[in-house]
Design a protein around this motif. Structure first.
Motif, PDB file in Angstrom:
ATOM      1  N   THR A 181     -31.032  28.344 -46.037  1.00  0.00           N
ATOM      2  CA  THR A 181     -30.726  27.039 -45.271  1.00  0.00           C
ATOM      3  C   THR A 181     -29.821  27.550 -44.062  1.00  0.00           C
ATOM      4  OG1 THR A 181     -30.755  25.439 -47.014  1.00  0.00           O
ATOM      5  CG2 THR A 181     -29.633  24.534 -45.035  1.00  0.00           C
ATOM      6  N   ILE A 182     -30.278  27.292 -42.894  1.00  0.00           N
ATOM      7  CA  ILE A 182     -29.650  27.349 -41.593  1.00  0.00           C
ATOM      8  C   ILE A 182     -29.271  26.241 -40.694  1.00  0.00           C
ATOM      9  CG2 ILE A 182     -29.983  28.628 -39.359  1.00  0.00           C
ATOM     10  CD1 ILE A 182     -32.072  30.318 -40.639  1.00  0.00           C
ATOM     11  N   SER A 183     -28.066  26.211 -40.338  1.00  0.00           N
ATOM     12  CA  SER A 183     -27.721  25.299 -39.456  1.00  0.00           C
ATOM     13  C   SER A 183     -27.739  25.400 -37.955  1.00  0.00           C
ATOM     14  CB  SER A 183     -25.781  25.060 -39.658  1.00  0.00           C
ATOM     15  OG  SER A 183     -25.758  24.511 -40.917  1.00  0.00           O
ATOM     16  N   VAL A 184     -28.574  24.552 -37.273  1.00  0.00           N
ATOM     17  CA  VAL A 184     -29.092  24.679 -35.936  1.00  0.00           C
ATOM     18  C   VAL A 184     -28.557  23.501 -35.026  1.00  0.00           C
ATOM     19  CG1 VAL A 184     -31.174  24.913 -34.539  1.00  0.00           C
ATOM     20  CG2 VAL A 184     -31.242  25.821 -37.003  1.00  0.00           C
ATOM     21  N   GLU A 185     -27.653  23.922 -33.864  1.00  0.00           N
ATOM     22  CA  GLU A 185     -27.393  23.153 -33.112  1.00  0.00           C
ATOM     23  C   GLU A 185     -28.522  22.909 -32.003  1.00  0.00           C
ATOM     24  OE1 GLU A 185     -23.938  24.247 -31.063  1.00  0.00           O
ATOM     25  OE2 GLU A 185     -22.741  24.188 -32.848  1.00  0.00           O
ATOM     26  N   GLY A 186     -28.828  21.577 -31.328  1.00  0.00           N
ATOM     27  CA  GLY A 186     -29.609  21.389 -30.116  1.00  0.00           C
ATOM     28  C   GLY A 186     -30.720  21.039 -30.592  1.00  0.00           C
ATOM     29  N   MET A 187     -31.169  20.601 -31.937  1.00  0.00           N
ATOM     30  CA  MET A 187     -32.470  19.873 -32.171  1.00  0.00           C
ATOM     31  C   MET A 187     -32.198  18.426 -32.029  1.00  0.00           C
ATOM     32  SD  MET A 187     -34.172  21.681 -35.414  1.00  0.00           S
ATOM     33  CE  MET A 187     -32.619  21.263 -36.682  1.00  0.00           C
ATOM     34  N   THR A 188     -33.101  17.697 -31.052  1.00  0.00           N
ATOM     35  CA  THR A 188     -32.698  16.352 -30.599  1.00  0.00           C
ATOM     36  C   THR A 188     -33.800  15.455 -31.037  1.00  0.00           C
ATOM     37  OG1 THR A 188     -33.230  16.653 -28.416  1.00  0.00           O
ATOM     38  CG2 THR A 188     -30.985  16.848 -28.864  1.00  0.00           C
ATOM     39  N   CYS A 189     -35.012  16.001 -31.251  1.00  0.00           N
ATOM     40  CA  CYS A 189     -36.183  15.230 -31.159  1.00  0.00           C
ATOM     41  C   CYS A 189     -37.074  15.922 -32.398  1.00  0.00           C
ATOM     42  CB  CYS A 189     -37.006  14.998 -30.054  1.00  0.00           C
ATOM     43  SG  CYS A 189     -37.431  16.466 -29.174  1.00  0.00           S
ATOM     44  N   GLY A 190     -38.311  15.187 -32.453  1.00  0.00           N
ATOM     45  CA  GLY A 190     -39.433  15.638 -33.438  1.00  0.00           C
ATOM     46  C   GLY A 190     -39.985  17.307 -32.715  1.00  0.00           C
ATOM     47  N   HIS A 191     -40.049  17.109 -31.412  1.00  0.00           N
ATOM     48  CA  HIS A 191     -40.569  18.296 -30.718  1.00  0.00           C
ATOM     49  C   HIS A 191     -39.575  19.661 -31.019  1.00  0.00           C
ATOM     50  CE1 HIS A 191     -41.504  21.312 -27.320  1.00  0.00           C
ATOM     51  NE2 HIS A 191     -42.794  20.888 -28.005  1.00  0.00           N
ATOM     52  N   CYS A 192     -38.528  19.064 -31.207  1.00  0.00           N
ATOM     53  CA  CYS A 192     -37.481  20.423 -31.288  1.00  0.00           C
ATOM     54  C   CYS A 192     -37.561  20.857 -32.810  1.00  0.00           C
ATOM     55  CB  CYS A 192     -36.112  19.919 -30.997  1.00  0.00           C
ATOM     56  SG  CYS A 192     -35.452  19.416 -29.441  1.00  0.00           S
ATOM     57  N   GLU A 193     -37.762  20.022 -33.826  1.00  0.00           N
ATOM     58  CA  GLU A 193     -38.178  20.448 -35.126  1.00  0.00           C
ATOM     59  C   GLU A 193     -39.185  21.251 -35.174  1.00  0.00           C
ATOM     60  OE1 GLU A 193     -36.164  16.308 -37.411  1.00  0.00           O
ATOM     61  OE2 GLU A 193     -38.379  16.689 -36.837  1.00  0.00           O
ATOM     62  N   GLN A 194     -40.329  20.937 -34.434  1.00  0.00           N
ATOM     63  CA  GLN A 194     -41.740  21.569 -34.540  1.00  0.00           C
ATOM     64  C   GLN A 194     -41.388  22.892 -33.941  1.00  0.00           C
ATOM     65  OE1 GLN A 194     -44.908  19.580 -32.738  1.00  0.00           O
ATOM     66  NE2 GLN A 194     -46.243  21.036 -33.165  1.00  0.00           N
TER      67      GLN A 194
ATOM     68  N   GLY B  36     -34.387  28.958 -28.314  1.00  0.00           N
ATOM     69  CA  GLY B  36     -33.725  28.403 -27.359  1.00  0.00           C
ATOM     70  C   GLY B  36     -32.640  27.521 -28.033  1.00  0.00           C
ATOM     71  N   TYR B  37     -32.394  27.811 -29.339  1.00  0.00           N
ATOM     72  CA  TYR B  37     -31.469  26.851 -30.273  1.00  0.00           C
ATOM     73  C   TYR B  37     -30.099  27.845 -30.506  1.00  0.00           C
ATOM     74  CZ  TYR B  37     -35.084  23.502 -29.680  1.00  0.00           C
ATOM     75  OH  TYR B  37     -36.136  22.710 -29.443  1.00  0.00           O
ATOM     76  N   THR B  38     -29.121  27.193 -30.921  1.00  0.00           N
ATOM     77  CA  THR B  38     -28.179  27.848 -31.302  1.00  0.00           C
ATOM     78  C   THR B  38     -27.693  27.628 -32.757  1.00  0.00           C
ATOM     79  OG1 THR B  38     -26.841  27.206 -29.408  1.00  0.00           O
ATOM     80  CG2 THR B  38     -25.480  28.082 -31.158  1.00  0.00           C
ATOM     81  N   VAL B  39     -27.520  28.567 -33.607  1.00  0.00           N
ATOM     82  CA  VAL B  39     -27.417  28.712 -35.120  1.00  0.00           C
ATOM     83  C   VAL B  39     -25.940  28.659 -35.314  1.00  0.00           C
ATOM     84  CG1 VAL B  39     -27.271  30.095 -37.166  1.00  0.00           C
ATOM     85  CG2 VAL B  39     -29.278  30.027 -35.553  1.00  0.00           C
ATOM     86  N   GLU B  40     -25.506  27.413 -36.106  1.00  0.00           N
ATOM     87  CA  GLU B  40     -24.376  27.527 -36.368  1.00  0.00           C
ATOM     88  C   GLU B  40     -23.716  28.504 -37.567  1.00  0.00           C
ATOM     89  OE1 GLU B  40     -23.551  23.351 -37.361  1.00  0.00           O
ATOM     90  OE2 GLU B  40     -24.492  22.376 -35.814  1.00  0.00           O
ATOM     91  N   THR B  41     -22.608  29.154 -37.339  1.00  0.00           N
ATOM     92  CA  THR B  41     -22.163  30.089 -38.412  1.00  0.00           C
ATOM     93  C   THR B  41     -20.898  29.324 -39.199  1.00  0.00           C
ATOM     94  OG1 THR B  41     -20.809  31.195 -36.882  1.00  0.00           O
ATOM     95  CG2 THR B  41     -22.885  31.978 -37.305  1.00  0.00           C
TER      96      THR B  41
END
Length: 65
Positions: A4-17, A60-65
């Protein structure tokens, strides 16, 4: 193995995809499921965490550590 990875910046379904597709292109990944509401992605397979983080960041997304 599921990672499981925590990701910052996903705001919509397209981001998830986008995140899912980036991770599914990593050798050793069998599945990836992103959830923008939880800011997480679950990755199945045997790829190492550093490679998974790099794929998310390259998308293009940031992983939260």
């Amino acid at each position: 193995m599921t990672t499981t990875i925590s990701v910052e910046g996903m705001t919509c379904g397209h981001c998830e995809q986008t995140v899912e597709e980036a991770l599914q292109n990593v050798p050793g990944v069998t599945d990836a499921t992103a959830d923008q509401e939880d800011d997480q992605v679950e990755v199945d397979g045997d790829a190492d965490t550093a490679t998974l983080v790099e794929a998310v960041e390259d998308a293009g997304y940031t992983v939260e550590t």
